[in-house]
Design an enzyme around this catalytic site. Structure first.
Site, mmCIF file in Angstrom:
data_model
loop_
_atom_site.group_PDB
_atom_site.id
_atom_site.type_symbol
_atom_site.label_atom_id
_atom_site.label_comp_id
_atom_site.label_asym_id
_atom_site.label_seq_id
_atom_site.Cartn_x
_atom_site.Cartn_y
_atom_site.Cartn_z
ATOM 1 N N GLU A 50 0.855 -1.183 0.000
ATOM 2 C CA GLU A 50 0.000 0.000 0.000
ATOM 3 C C GLU A 50 0.892 1.234 0.000
ATOM 4 O O GLU A 50 1.666 1.446 0.933
ATOM 5 C CB GLU A 50 -0.866 0.054 1.261
ATOM 6 C CG GLU A 50 -2.009 -0.914 1.276
ATOM 7 C CD GLU A 50 -2.851 -0.725 2.540
ATOM 8 O OE1 GLU A 50 -2.834 0.386 3.120
ATOM 9 O OE2 GLU A 50 -3.505 -1.685 2.940
ATOM 10 N N ASP A 61 -6.119 8.163 10.934
ATOM 11 C CA ASP A 61 -4.806 7.676 11.340
ATOM 12 C C ASP A 61 -4.456 8.042 12.770
ATOM 13 O O ASP A 61 -4.727 9.142 13.230
ATOM 14 C CB ASP A 61 -3.732 8.229 10.396
ATOM 15 C CG ASP A 61 -3.751 7.497 9.072
ATOM 16 O OD1 ASP A 61 -3.684 6.253 9.101
ATOM 17 O OD2 ASP A 61 -3.865 8.143 8.018
#
Lengths: 267, 423
Positions: A50, A61
């Site tokens: 990724e 995040d």
């Protein structure tokens, strides 16, 4: 056409193991360094990479990835650098998936982004803040370019949402292991296996689990029930905690090897 | 007149093509639950009765209107009427939305609320409602703002809230929203996020507007009683845009009434240090909604700048984007300097100290009044009071030690971004 995400997952299935999906943000510690790190991950056993694009407001995040993204932006990383990283991962032999918050793709133009990504050898895009209901342009662009589109399901998702989301996925379904943001967890808990089985009840697509996995033992635990194990923060930490890039890459290779061992020993 | 009939919507929560839900899948069930709860509540006499009672006996509604002729002499002689949201409990319009969302929180069976705040106003209102209703409360506030607004942090703590300083990014409002969203996605089972303005994912923009709509409903009747006619223009400052949507909404169908939003021009639009989204930005996604957004070529959010933290936000509510593009509302901006002149003028001519946010609306009214002349009737939303801004004003006008200097010469010295006012 180079090997795609579906082929990799199929091959892993034939080997009776889960795939190892490894995340790093482009541009940390430098664009150069991040590209080297992604290639190192492929060499050490990552099946899929990724390529994260740093964003100014990464609301899904946790602190580790948010810090690395912030540093990368301060050093001037650009969206176009993701295409460079994509090429490098492809040349190293693994399918690259871009992971990006939606506004960066929207600003580039969904269709243009898809075209540029396909041209760079990208396999598809993971969109953490885009739900299929809002994704008409991306669905059209991905159909046109043949890119995989990976949407997320979460422990909070209803059966209706899981069915609606998976019906728009291609490549695999990204199952969020628990409610929260990215970051290593000491224990994976039951929520992850529950969301995987609920998802598998409505789709034949492979289901990969993300959020919280940090070592080979946890990878093995998740590999017992998931088609793929996604690791991010723990890999980023190899780079943030190292005194220099070389020792960071050494730590990264060791962790990826441990994780690769884990996804092969879970069943 | 522009046709304002909304396009047939493929998705809920869209204003034209603005709005939407650009959030992680994990939050969708909570947004659906909230949408269902607020729809039911808005037709439930028990909910509406309880809210009306709070408005009347706790907030102090209806808020009055005040005509300000001495101020209006400096605005082309137009008649100017202020809607006094500054007189509400906690000092601004924010309490209208907060009380309603806190009631909804209880109806959804949740026990904990979180909120973002720029430098205090929405945080104090949320801490107030949480205290009133016995809810656990966490307020996210940029670290830069907690350091500069220590007294407001103390106010929130006094009310029983936990204040968390956010050190990431620019450590201001937008980062506080990021952390509030992170908290919400982690604790959504027992937690409601009391978003403070008309942005964010559906249903927030529509719901927060509906909770502030009472401002325009009251003011429309009050102006009719006072003047026997509707105003020529309704003027409000626009950060996220909640006080403006609140006063605008009841007037949208009154085709002869101009709706004028005033953004923060900061140090001037040319240099980029401003928050005039409609003057210099383009559509994009931030914090779950598609609207106008200050962003760079890559789509990274740019930092906004304003002397008023309440207007210092790089995006704007999606319904404003729709009203602007459809032509129903118009937007202009007032610079820091223009706003501070209007701030001083209202103090000196009427004995009312406005919030610096609201002073932007007053600066807009001075312009519009001069454009329309003495026959004009203007309704201005005085969204908050300025007690909280005394630190900023004292520095700006050099009031410390009593050595006041006239406005216009007070451009120095003040530290970059210091003494910001509150959202």
């Amino acid at each position: 056409m180079s090997i795609g995400v579906s082929e990799v997952l199929q091959r892993c299935r034939e080997e009776n193991r889960a795939a190892l999906v490894c995340y790093l943000p482009v541009g940390y510690p430098t664009v150069e360094g991040s590209v080297a790190a992604m290639v190192a991950m492929v060499e050490a056993g990552a099946d899929i990479v990724e390529v994260g694009i740093p964003y100014s407001d990464p609301l899904m995040d946790g602190p580790v990835i948010a810090y690395a993204a912030d540093q990368a932006l301060k050093h001037g990383v650009r969206v176009d650098d993701a295409f460079r990283a994509t090429r490098a991962v492809r040349d190293a032999g693994a399918p690259p998936l871009v992971m990006s918050y939606w506004n960066l793709i929207l600003r580039h133009g969904a269709k243009q982004f898809a075209t540029d990504l396909a041209e760079a050898g990208g396999a598809g895009i993971i969109t953490p803040d885009l739900i299929p209901d809002e994704a008409d342009d991306w669905i059209a662009a991905s159909d046109e370019t043949g890119l995989d589109r990976i949407f997320l399901v979460a422990p909070s998702s209803t059966e209706e949402r899981i069915a609606a989301v998976t019906s728009q996925c291609r490549g695999f379904v990204y199952a969020v292991s628990h409610m929260g943001v990215t970051g290593a967890r000491t224990s994976m808990g039951d929520a992850a296996s529950v969301i995987v089985s609920r998802t598998k009840a409505v789709t034949d697509l492979p289901v990969c689990v993300g959020l919280g996995v940090s070592d080979g033992t946890q990878a093995a635990e998740v590999a017992a029930y998931a088609d793929g194990v996604i690791v991010g923060s723990a890999l980023v930490r190899c780079l943030t905690e190292a005194p220099d890039l070389e020792s960071g890459l050494t730590a990264l290779r060791a962790l990826v090897a441990d994780l690769a061992e884990g996804v092969r020993s879970g069943r | 007149m522009t046709d304002l009939t909304p396009e047939p919507l493929a998705r809920p929560g869209r204003f034209g093509h603005f709005g939407g839900r650009f959030v992680p899948e994990a939050l969708i069930p909570a947004l659906e639950e909230l949408d269902e709860a607020r729809r039911k509540a808005m037709v439930d006499p028990a909910f509406l009765g309880e809210l009306e009672m709070l408005h009347r006996t706790y907030t102090g509604r209806p808020s009055i209107i005040t005509e300000v002729p001495r101020f209006a002499e400096h605005a082309g002689g137009a008649r100017i009427v202020l809607k006094r949201e500054d007189l509400n409990h906690t000092g601004s319009h924010k309490i209208n939305n907060v009380l309603a969302q806190a009631l909804l929180t209880k109806r959804m069976g949740k026990t904990r609320v979180i909120a973002e705040t720029g430098a205090g106003q929405h945080g104090v209102a949320t801490a107030t409602a949480a205290a009133l209703m016995g809810l656990d409360c966490v307020i996210y506030m940029g670290k830069v703002d907690t350091e500069r607004q220590a007294l407001n942090v103390a106010r929130m703590r006094m009310l029983g809230a936990e204040v968390k300083a956010v050190p990431t990014g620019s450590a201001t409002l937008k980062d506080a929203i990021n952390d509030a969203l992170r908290d919400w996605v982690t604790n959504v089972g027992d937690t409601h996020y009391i978003l403070g303005t008309v942005t964010g994912p559906h249903p927030f923009p529509e719901m927060v507007r509906d909770f502030h709509r009472i401002i325009g409903v009251e003011a429309r009747g009050q102006v009719l009683d006072l003047a026997g006619r509707l105003p020529d223009a309704v003027i409000a400052c626009v950060g996220g845009g909640s006080n403006a949507m609140g006063i605008f909404h009841r007037f949208i169908d009154d085709a002869g009434v101009r709706l004028i939003g005033v953004e923060a021009g900061g140090e001037g639009v040319e240099g980029g240090r401003h928050a005039a989204r409609f003057a210099a930005s383009s559509p994009g996604v931030l914090h779950g909604t598609f609207s106008y957004l200050m962003q760079d070529d890559d789509g990274q959010t740019l930092e906004s700048h304003s002397i008023s933290a309440g207007l210092d936000y790089p995006s704007v509510g999606p319904e404003h984007a729709f009203l602007r593009d459809s032509g129903r509302a118009e937007y202009r901006y007032a610079t820091d300097e223009q706003a501070m002149k209007a701030f001083e003028l209202l103090c000196r001519t009427e004995g009312i100290i406005p919030a610096i946010e609201s002073a932007h609306a007053l600066a807009g009214a001075m312009e519009v009044g001069r454009e329309l002349g003495p026959e004009a009737l203007l309704l201005v939303n005085l969204s908050g009071r300025g007690d909280k801004d005394m630190h900023t004003a004292a520095e700006y006008f050099g009031l410390i030690d009593g050595d006041a200097v006239p406005s216009g010469t007070a451009d120095e010295p003040r530290a970059e971004g210091d003494g910001r006012t509150q959202l």
